[in-house]
Design a protein around this motif. Sequence first.
Motif, short mmCIF file in Angstrom:
data_model
loop_
_atom_site.label_atom_id
_atom_site.label_comp_id
_atom_site.label_asym_id
_atom_site.label_seq_id
_atom_site.Cartn_x
_atom_site.Cartn_y
_atom_site.Cartn_z
N THR A 301 5.96 10.64 -33.01
CA THR A 301 7.21 11.06 -33.65
C THR A 301 7.01 12.37 -34.40
O THR A 301 6.15 12.44 -35.29
CB THR A 301 7.71 9.97 -34.63
N PRO A 302 7.78 13.41 -34.10
CA PRO A 302 7.66 14.67 -34.83
C PRO A 302 8.22 14.53 -36.25
O PRO A 302 8.92 13.56 -36.55
CB PRO A 302 8.49 15.66 -34.01
N VAL A 303 7.90 15.50 -37.11
CA VAL A 303 8.27 15.38 -38.52
C VAL A 303 8.94 16.66 -39.02
O VAL A 303 8.78 17.74 -38.44
CB VAL A 303 7.02 15.10 -39.40
N ILE A 304 9.70 16.49 -40.09
CA ILE A 304 10.17 17.61 -40.89
C ILE A 304 9.67 17.34 -42.30
O ILE A 304 9.92 16.27 -42.87
CB ILE A 304 11.71 17.71 -40.90
N SER A 305 8.92 18.29 -42.87
CA SER A 305 8.41 18.10 -44.22
C SER A 305 8.37 19.43 -44.95
O SER A 305 8.85 20.44 -44.43
CB SER A 305 7.03 17.43 -44.18
N THR A 306 7.80 19.41 -46.14
CA THR A 306 7.87 20.58 -47.02
C THR A 306 6.54 21.32 -47.13
O THR A 306 5.48 20.75 -46.89
CB THR A 306 8.34 20.14 -48.41
N ARG A 307 6.64 22.57 -47.54
CA ARG A 307 5.49 23.45 -47.66
C ARG A 307 4.81 23.22 -49.02
O ARG A 307 4.80 24.09 -49.89
CB ARG A 307 5.94 24.90 -47.50
N VAL A 308 4.24 22.03 -49.19
CA VAL A 308 3.58 21.69 -50.45
C VAL A 308 2.25 21.00 -50.15
O VAL A 308 2.08 20.38 -49.10
CB VAL A 308 4.46 20.76 -51.33
N GLY A 309 1.31 21.12 -51.11
CA GLY A 309 0.03 20.43 -51.00
C GLY A 309 -0.66 20.71 -49.67
O GLY A 309 -0.73 21.85 -49.20
#
Length: 371
Positions: A301-309
């Motif tokens: 499953t592909p993801v959408i996430s944030t530019r953190v850590g």
Amino acid sequence: MSEENKSILIITNLYPVPWGPHRASFNKQQFDLLSKHLTVNIVILLTWKEWLGHRKACNNTSNIKYCPYFYIPKFGRRLVPIFQFLSLLFYLPWIKRQQFSGVLASWGFPDAVAVSMLNKFIKLPLYVKVHGTDVNENSQYPARSALMNKWLNKANTIFCASQALADVLQNTGINKHRLAVNYNGVNPKVFYPVDQKPHHQHFVFVGSLIETKGCNELLSAFIQVKHKHPEIELDIIGEGPMKKILAEKISQSGFTDSIRLQGSVVLSKVAEFIRHANILVLPSYREGVPNVLLEAFASGTPVISTRVGGIPEVVNNEVGLIVDAKNGLMLASAMEKSLTIKWSTQAILKHAENFDWERNVQHVLDKMEGS
């Protein structure tokens, strides 16, 4: 660590408890694998409020102990390691009788600081595992950062869930030679792909329903995209203080049939939601390397996430999209874009091979053997 009578004491607040059986499943998976090589004993740190609310369920066993500690909510966070240390002293006679080969603290602040203090009395090889918020948040406060610098520098090895975490610790003054990047793994017996995804577009969120997980931005973005793409659906897995707010927002949106608050579910059910989803979305404000992203990869499953850590370390264009934290418009745009991409399940599964619990645990064992 000696080849004979191998045993380790693990001290952490992150472990399943009777009233929270799904808590920190990533730690349980790692510790269960360690127990195939070592005798593992675990002391679970509990705030006094949590312990009071569930003390009848806190039944110590031969290998699991519960350790309540005092703290003052919203005040004097730098004092929490001292309170934890004082509580752990009650277990000092038992710890000395066990003749452990080493001690592992899982959570950088306050847990690992308290365990390092305790180690002055037990003098064992000390290992620390850091996750994300325990370092990223607490390193921003000078008093807490100074405590981590002083006490974590006494560890033999500090296992970091990402290079980003290792960099933060090094910048606070931790000796780089003590730092070891060790990505978490995934249990392939629980997280695996399905032959075919649903024909409709189905998003899923898995995490605590708290502000810093970005679940409010997620809901706003989904509602925005839903107006253009009425076929899409969203399942929200987790519990937390924002649940009521989200429920009200869902009700006001008029999309109650398409947006479902599933609450806390067993790990096998979490895996089922993830592998049947088209996209997993995690718009957190701060993270280490969230295990749910690695679990999504193992599920194809592909993801959408944030530019953190450490998230940019594990998400590339073949497996997902990266957006800025707290940016609802950018998140909505990415969700809409994800609907048009022909994702390669094989490429995602190939990427998932980089995150393996056996490899993770072997790295821990290798470091312990070298002590």
